[in-house]
Design a protein around this motif. Structure first.
Motif, PDB file in Angstrom:
ATOM      1  N   PHE A 284      -2.279  83.081  29.406  1.00  0.00           N
ATOM      2  CA  PHE A 284      -1.119  82.198  29.366  1.00  0.00           C
ATOM      3  C   PHE A 284      -1.423  80.911  30.119  1.00  0.00           C
ATOM      4  CE2 PHE A 284       0.778  86.304  28.651  1.00  0.00           C
ATOM      5  CZ  PHE A 284       1.895  86.077  27.865  1.00  0.00           C
ATOM      6  N   ASP A 285      -0.784  79.844  29.696  1.00  0.00           N
ATOM      7  CA  ASP A 285      -0.685  78.623  30.494  1.00  0.00           C
ATOM      8  C   ASP A 285       0.778  78.462  30.867  1.00  0.00           C
ATOM      9  OD1 ASP A 285      -3.359  78.076  30.312  1.00  0.00           O
ATOM     10  OD2 ASP A 285      -3.167  76.634  28.670  1.00  0.00           O
ATOM     11  N   LEU A 286       1.043  78.375  32.171  1.00  0.00           N
ATOM     12  CA  LEU A 286       2.406  78.230  32.665  1.00  0.00           C
ATOM     13  C   LEU A 286       2.553  76.915  33.413  1.00  0.00           C
ATOM     14  CD1 LEU A 286       3.018  81.790  34.220  1.00  0.00           C
ATOM     15  CD2 LEU A 286       3.318  81.084  31.839  1.00  0.00           C
ATOM     16  N   VAL A 287       3.771  76.401  33.437  1.00  0.00           N
ATOM     17  CA  VAL A 287       4.095  75.252  34.282  1.00  0.00           C
ATOM     18  C   VAL A 287       5.349  75.593  35.075  1.00  0.00           C
ATOM     19  CG1 VAL A 287       3.040  73.513  32.786  1.00  0.00           C
ATOM     20  CG2 VAL A 287       5.430  74.160  32.426  1.00  0.00           C
ATOM     21  N   ARG A 288       5.476  74.959  36.233  1.00  0.00           N
ATOM     22  CA  ARG A 288       6.641  75.194  37.078  1.00  0.00           C
ATOM     23  C   ARG A 288       7.405  73.894  37.263  1.00  0.00           C
ATOM     24  NH1 ARG A 288       6.344  77.244  43.304  1.00  0.00           N
ATOM     25  NH2 ARG A 288       5.130  75.309  43.423  1.00  0.00           N
ATOM     26  N   GLU A 289       8.702  73.961  37.045  1.00  0.00           N
ATOM     27  CA  GLU A 289       9.586  72.822  37.275  1.00  0.00           C
ATOM     28  C   GLU A 289      10.695  73.281  38.209  1.00  0.00           C
ATOM     29  OE1 GLU A 289      10.925  71.259  33.577  1.00  0.00           O
ATOM     30  OE2 GLU A 289       8.915  70.613  32.934  1.00  0.00           O
ATOM     31  N   GLY A 290      10.626  72.842  39.450  1.00  0.00           N
ATOM     32  CA  GLY A 290      11.569  73.328  40.448  1.00  0.00           C
ATOM     33  C   GLY A 290      11.314  74.798  40.716  1.00  0.00           C
ATOM     34  N   ASP A 291      12.340  75.607  40.546  1.00  0.00           N
ATOM     35  CA  ASP A 291      12.163  77.048  40.729  1.00  0.00           C
ATOM     36  C   ASP A 291      12.053  77.781  39.393  1.00  0.00           C
ATOM     37  OD1 ASP A 291      14.716  76.636  39.864  1.00  0.00           O
ATOM     38  OD2 ASP A 291      15.691  77.926  41.343  1.00  0.00           O
ATOM     39  N   ARG A 292      11.869  77.025  38.307  1.00  0.00           N
ATOM     40  CA  ARG A 292      11.745  77.626  36.971  1.00  0.00           C
ATOM     41  C   ARG A 292      10.302  77.611  36.498  1.00  0.00           C
ATOM     42  NH1 ARG A 292      15.533  77.502  33.049  1.00  0.00           N
ATOM     43  NH2 ARG A 292      13.843  78.507  31.887  1.00  0.00           N
ATOM     44  N   TRP A 293       9.913  78.693  35.820  1.00  0.00           N
ATOM     45  CA  TRP A 293       8.600  78.788  35.200  1.00  0.00           C
ATOM     46  C   TRP A 293       8.761  78.782  33.685  1.00  0.00           C
ATOM     47  CZ3 TRP A 293       3.929  78.926  37.821  1.00  0.00           C
ATOM     48  CH2 TRP A 293       4.004  79.086  39.206  1.00  0.00           C
ATOM     49  N   TYR A 294       7.767  78.185  33.000  1.00  0.00           N
ATOM     50  CA  TYR A 294       7.812  78.112  31.541  1.00  0.00           C
ATOM     51  C   TYR A 294       6.447  78.463  30.957  1.00  0.00           C
ATOM     52  CZ  TYR A 294      12.103  75.392  32.236  1.00  0.00           C
ATOM     53  OH  TYR A 294      13.352  74.969  32.608  1.00  0.00           O
ATOM     54  N   VAL A 295       6.485  79.054  29.758  1.00  0.00           N
ATOM     55  CA  VAL A 295       5.260  79.327  29.009  1.00  0.00           C
ATOM     56  C   VAL A 295       4.917  78.105  28.167  1.00  0.00           C
ATOM     57  CG1 VAL A 295       4.191  80.741  27.210  1.00  0.00           C
ATOM     58  CG2 VAL A 295       5.675  81.814  28.922  1.00  0.00           C
ATOM     59  N   VAL A 296       3.701  77.595  28.338  1.00  0.00           N
ATOM     60  CA  VAL A 296       3.208  76.485  27.521  1.00  0.00           C
ATOM     61  C   VAL A 296       2.331  77.004  26.388  1.00  0.00           C
ATOM     62  CG1 VAL A 296       1.814  74.375  27.516  1.00  0.00           C
ATOM     63  CG2 VAL A 296       3.291  74.897  29.464  1.00  0.00           C
ATOM     64  N   ARG A 297       1.527  78.012  26.698  1.00  0.00           N
ATOM     65  CA  ARG A 297       0.622  78.586  25.691  1.00  0.00           C
ATOM     66  C   ARG A 297       0.458  80.072  25.942  1.00  0.00           C
ATOM     67  NH1 ARG A 297      -4.313  80.464  25.255  1.00  0.00           N
ATOM     68  NH2 ARG A 297      -4.613  80.155  27.507  1.00  0.00           N
ATOM     69  N   MET A 298       0.376  80.831  24.844  1.00  0.00           N
ATOM     70  CA  MET A 298       0.154  82.275  24.924  1.00  0.00           C
ATOM     71  C   MET A 298      -1.102  82.598  24.138  1.00  0.00           C
ATOM     72  SD  MET A 298       2.919  85.203  23.924  1.00  0.00           S
ATOM     73  CE  MET A 298       2.598  86.951  24.105  1.00  0.00           C
ATOM     74  N   GLY A 299      -2.060  83.258  24.772  1.00  0.00           N
ATOM     75  CA  GLY A 299      -3.390  83.411  24.203  1.00  0.00           C
ATOM     76  C   GLY A 299      -3.485  84.163  22.899  1.00  0.00           C
ATOM     77  N   GLN A 300      -2.600  85.108  22.657  1.00  0.00           N
ATOM     78  CA  GLN A 300      -2.692  85.884  21.431  1.00  0.00           C
ATOM     79  C   GLN A 300      -2.131  85.145  20.226  1.00  0.00           C
ATOM     80  OE1 GLN A 300      -4.166  88.764  20.782  1.00  0.00           O
ATOM     81  NE2 GLN A 300      -4.930  88.931  22.857  1.00  0.00           N
ATOM     82  N   GLY A 301      -1.504  84.046  20.449  1.00  0.00           N
ATOM     83  CA  GLY A 301      -1.089  83.216  19.329  1.00  0.00           C
ATOM     84  C   GLY A 301       0.338  83.397  18.871  1.00  0.00           C
ATOM     85  N   GLU A 302       1.097  84.307  19.477  1.00  0.00           N
ATOM     86  CA  GLU A 302       2.482  84.466  19.049  1.00  0.00           C
ATOM     87  C   GLU A 302       3.307  83.228  19.376  1.00  0.00           C
ATOM     88  OE1 GLU A 302       0.772  86.723  20.618  1.00  0.00           O
ATOM     89  OE2 GLU A 302       1.178  88.741  19.909  1.00  0.00           O
ATOM     90  N   ILE A 303       2.928  82.538  20.443  1.00  0.00           N
ATOM     91  CA  ILE A 303       3.640  81.312  20.820  1.00  0.00           C
ATOM     92  C   ILE A 303       2.668  80.146  20.734  1.00  0.00           C
ATOM     93  CG2 ILE A 303       4.749  80.070  22.711  1.00  0.00           C
ATOM     94  CD1 ILE A 303       5.956  82.627  23.632  1.00  0.00           C
TER      95      ILE A 303
END
Length: 303
Positions: A284-303
């Protein structure tokens, strides 16, 4: 007086010549663009495209012929030699053994191919036109006199074929070869996952672990709109609801690369249809904005 007249006449001639040239050029361009003026095809490009197309068609036909032959080759029933010879006949040239080198009169097992697939296609370098096609065959053997006793045997066979007219013929007796194996269990350089970036502290790692577990619970039970809440682009995405159940998250690794957190993990999932459990590796590639985390990329390709 005569020279100025000649000069003005020459300038007028050049002016009208330029106007005429511009008009003719524009007309020609429009004519070509709208198909009013035929243009010879680009022979070189067309020839290259035709050659590439013929190459693809050749590989398709070579593979299909070899696979069909192997399917018939591994289909035998004791006492029905003539039936097998008849089925093999369209594939063999006149001087070949009608059973393509196989004698199953004394065999203890009967056979059929459940699945076949071409593995490799190589043209011989001797310019003979013979092509060696390696074909994988998943065969099922049945004990003669005991139909309940069966076993699976996987084989790799080399079939040498040659183009004759619009089809092919087997050019030589087919033979079995050892299964192909990798030269090493190590992936070539550049294919392994390499740890890049800087290690994170335990607090960040704990936050990522909590986020990932929450993500997987929703990804395996939630609706697309719920999964979108975890994504940076907020795009509704179909997950694994009614397919897999999230069980556990293991071997979590988190490294910071600029503003992105690179995450790798093993996810334990249960198949809801069979109850079988499976372990999948994800990145996964994640980013953090404040106290929130988000998925940017998922390795298996579903996202």
């Amino acid at each position: 007086m005569e020279r100025p007249m000649i000069r003005r006449t020459f300038i007028r001639f050049l002016f009208w010549a330029l106007i005429l040239y511009t008009a003719v050029s524009a007309t020609a361009v429009l004519g070509v663009q709208f198909g009013l003026i035929p243009v010879p095809p680009r022979k070189i490009a067309a020839a290259d495209n035709q050659a590439a197309q013929k190459g693809l068609e050749a590989h398709f036909s070579e593979r299909a012929f070899a696979e069909q032959f192997v399917r018939e080759y591994f289909f035998w029933t004791k006492g029905k030699e003539s039936s097998r010879a008849e089925r093999l006949s369209p594939f063999l040239h006149n001087n070949m053994d009608v059973q393509a080198g196989l004698d199953f009169k004394q065999a203890d097992w009967e056979s059929y191919a459940r699945y076949v697939a071409a593995w490799d296609i190589k043209e011989r370098p001797d310019r003979s036109g013979v092509i060696d096609v390696t074909v994988f065959a998943e065969t099922i053997l049945t004990k003669v006199g005991n139909a309940k006793m069966q076993k699976r045997v996987d084989r790799y066979m080399v079939v040498s074929i040659k183009k004759v007219g619009n089809s092919y013929l087997v050019a030589d007796t087919p033979y079995l070869v050892a299964p192909p194996v990798p030269s090493s269990r190590q992936l070539p350089e550049g294919q392994d996952e390499k740890e890049q970036g800087e290690a994170v502290n335990e607090e960040i790692r704990s936050q990522v672990e909590t986020f990932m577990k929450s993500f997987w619970k929703v990804y395996t039970t939630g609706e697309p709109q719920e999964i979108a809440y975890f994504q940076k682009n907020s795009t509704p995405t179909a997950g694994l609801k009614d397919i897999l159940q999230f069980m556990d998250l293991k071997n979590l690794s988190v490294r910071k690369q600029g503003d992105v957190y690179a995450v790798t993990c093993d996810v334990q999932l249960k198949d809801l249809s069979s109850g079988a459990e499976m372990a999948y590796h994800y990145t996964f590639d994640l980013v953090r904005e404040g106290d929130r985390w988000y998925v940017v990329r998922m390795g298996q390709g579903e996202i």
